[in-house]
Enzyme design. Structure first.
Site, PDB file in Angstrom:
ATOM      1  N   ARG A 169      -5.391  97.633 -11.150  1.00  0.00           N
ATOM      2  CA  ARG A 169      -5.815  98.274 -10.963  1.00  0.00           C
ATOM      3  C   ARG A 169      -7.000  98.041 -12.074  1.00  0.00           C
ATOM      4  NH1 ARG A 169      -0.471  99.707 -11.724  1.00  0.00           N
ATOM      5  NH2 ARG A 169       0.450 101.048 -10.235  1.00  0.00           N
ATOM      6  N   LYS A 209       1.442 100.178 -15.689  1.00  0.00           N
ATOM      7  CA  LYS A 209       1.179 102.022 -15.769  1.00  0.00           C
ATOM      8  C   LYS A 209       2.920 102.353 -16.625  1.00  0.00           C
ATOM      9  CE  LYS A 209      -0.649 104.929 -12.243  1.00  0.00           C
ATOM     10  NZ  LYS A 209      -0.812 105.244 -11.042  1.00  0.00           N
ATOM     11  N   HIS A 223     -10.585 100.754  -7.377  1.00  0.00           N
ATOM     12  CA  HIS A 223      -9.666 101.821  -6.468  1.00  0.00           C
ATOM     13  C   HIS A 223      -9.656 100.851  -5.252  1.00  0.00           C
ATOM     14  CE1 HIS A 223      -5.722 102.869  -7.394  1.00  0.00           C
ATOM     15  NE2 HIS A 223      -5.461 103.346  -6.720  1.00  0.00           N
ATOM     16  N   ARG A 275      -8.898  96.897  -4.339  1.00  0.00           N
ATOM     17  CA  ARG A 275      -7.043  96.992  -5.163  1.00  0.00           C
ATOM     18  C   ARG A 275      -6.607  97.470  -2.684  1.00  0.00           C
ATOM     19  NH1 ARG A 275      -2.850  98.100  -8.046  1.00  0.00           N
ATOM     20  NH2 ARG A 275      -1.801  99.508  -7.548  1.00  0.00           N
ATOM     21  N   HIS A 328       3.684  98.687  -7.337  1.00  0.00           N
ATOM     22  CA  HIS A 328       4.292 100.201  -7.254  1.00  0.00           C
ATOM     23  C   HIS A 328       5.694  99.967  -7.859  1.00  0.00           C
ATOM     24  CE1 HIS A 328       1.073 100.772  -4.303  1.00  0.00           C
ATOM     25  NE2 HIS A 328       0.727 101.261  -5.441  1.00  0.00           N
ATOM     26  N   TYR A 337      -0.226 102.008   3.407  1.00  0.00           N
ATOM     27  CA  TYR A 337      -1.240 100.853   4.312  1.00  0.00           C
ATOM     28  C   TYR A 337      -0.655  99.866   4.878  1.00  0.00           C
ATOM     29  CZ  TYR A 337      -3.135 100.893  -1.226  1.00  0.00           C
ATOM     30  OH  TYR A 337      -3.102 100.680  -2.197  1.00  0.00           O
TER      31      TYR A 337
END
Length: 333
Positions: A185, A209, A279, A282, A305, A314
């Site tokens: 990110r 995150k 993004h 990404r 993730h 994806y």
């Protein structure tokens, strides 16, 4: 401060003291206990203030007065004013998180949000670059003269230091290479320190995150870009305020995500490529990995993730590209 933030602050101040204190305590819980980012905390607080403002308008004077009907009425009001399904789903999640916390803290007699349903968010397939387009983008700094970094506060900038004209293309190149090579990110890339790069193993240490740490490999082109930047570019821009930041702005501070997004978009536009964001790179990296035969679990780990469901989108991108190629090429498509 933006208009929504000003509106949220005014609504927050207008809440009864008990509700206002509950908002503040929940924000502190998210920040200190859950280790959520400032951006995430802001989003939760915005949703919560809107919910409690609606509750007050419905006659609630205490947090215990907030029940499931209030939550449903709030979501219905959001739908009426045109909120998208993705926004409604996020706001419902905010309400459920607050309700669960308030019940545990003894502020609500029951977790009223547990029964709150929300519309299933419709996930658009992300747009991705072809492999040749991604290569053209990451190689663009070597061919284009970059513009000086805009000042983060939007004010007019003075003349940039002359050495920066040599260093900035090297910085831009390593930024683009890392974004595409690792799929990190933009906030993760800008948060990298020099010590987070393991040159021997060709991996970077990333804090994602929730402060979750992961190691992400990168390839030879990114290594060359890193070597050039650390040897010739970063020493030129480094200043007292640089600290250990890997990527620097033209004035020596840590490169901020807003400037980084402008860099990516600017090079894409100058190269005649589709509109692209960090993004988007990404998305492109994840799609190209899967198209090249990478395991879905491995891609999940690379992207950071927490749920495999976030990565599975994806696979749909890859199928759609395959279908498009089939329709274009097959005589009986």
């Amino acid at each position: 401060m933006s208009r929504p933030e000003r509106g949220t602050r005014a609504m927050h101040q207008a809440l009864p003291p008990a509700l206002r204190d509950a908002v503040d305590d929940f924000a502190e819980h998210l920040s200190r206990v859950r280790n959520r980012s400032a951006h995430t905390v802001r989003a939760y607080v915005t949703d919560l203030v809107s919910l409690l403002d609606h509750a007050v308008r419905m006659g609630c004077v205490d947090l215990a007065d907030v029940d499931l009907s209030v939550l449903r009425s709030w979501l219905a009001r959001q739908r009426t004013v045109g909120a998208a399904r993705t926004s409604l789903a996020r706001r419902a999640a905010s309400a459920r998180a607050f309700s669960a916390w308030a019940h545990r803290a003894g502020l609500l007699p029951a977790d009223v949000g547990a029964a709150l349903a929300s519309p299933r968010a419709h996930r658009e397939l992300p747009s991705v670059l072809r492999a040749d387009q991604a290569a053209a983008l990451v190689e663009a700094p070597a061919r284009q003269a970059p513009a000086a970094d805009p000042p983060p506060d939007g004010s007019a900038s003075g003349a940039a230091k002359e050495p920066a004209t040599e260093a900035v293309p090297l910085r831009d190149r390593v930024l683009l290479e890392l974004l595409y090579a690792t799929g990190v990110r933009i906030s993760e890339a800008c948060g990298l320190d020099v010590g987070d790069v393991d040159h021997g193993r060709r991996v970077i240490r990333v804090f994602g995150k929730g402060g979750r740490e992961r190691s992400v490999p990168y390839g030879v082109p990114a290594q060359r870009a890193l070597d050039d930047w650390l040897r010739q570019g970063r020493p030129t821009l480094v200043a007292d305020r640089s600290g250990d930041a890997l990527l620097l702005g033209a004035r020596g501070g840590r490169l901020n995500p807003t400037t980084a997004r402008q860099i990516v978009g600017g090079y894409a536009e100058a190269a005649g490529l589709p509109r692209t964001s960090p993004h988007g790179l990404r998305h492109s990296a994840a799609t190209h990995l899967l198209e090249g035969g990478a395991d879905l679990r491995a891609v999940q780990e690379l992207l950071g993730h927490s749920s495999l469901a976030s990565t599975q989108i994806y696979t749909h991108v890859s199928v759609e590209r395959l279908r498009a190629a089939y329709r274009q090429a097959h005589p009986r498509a």
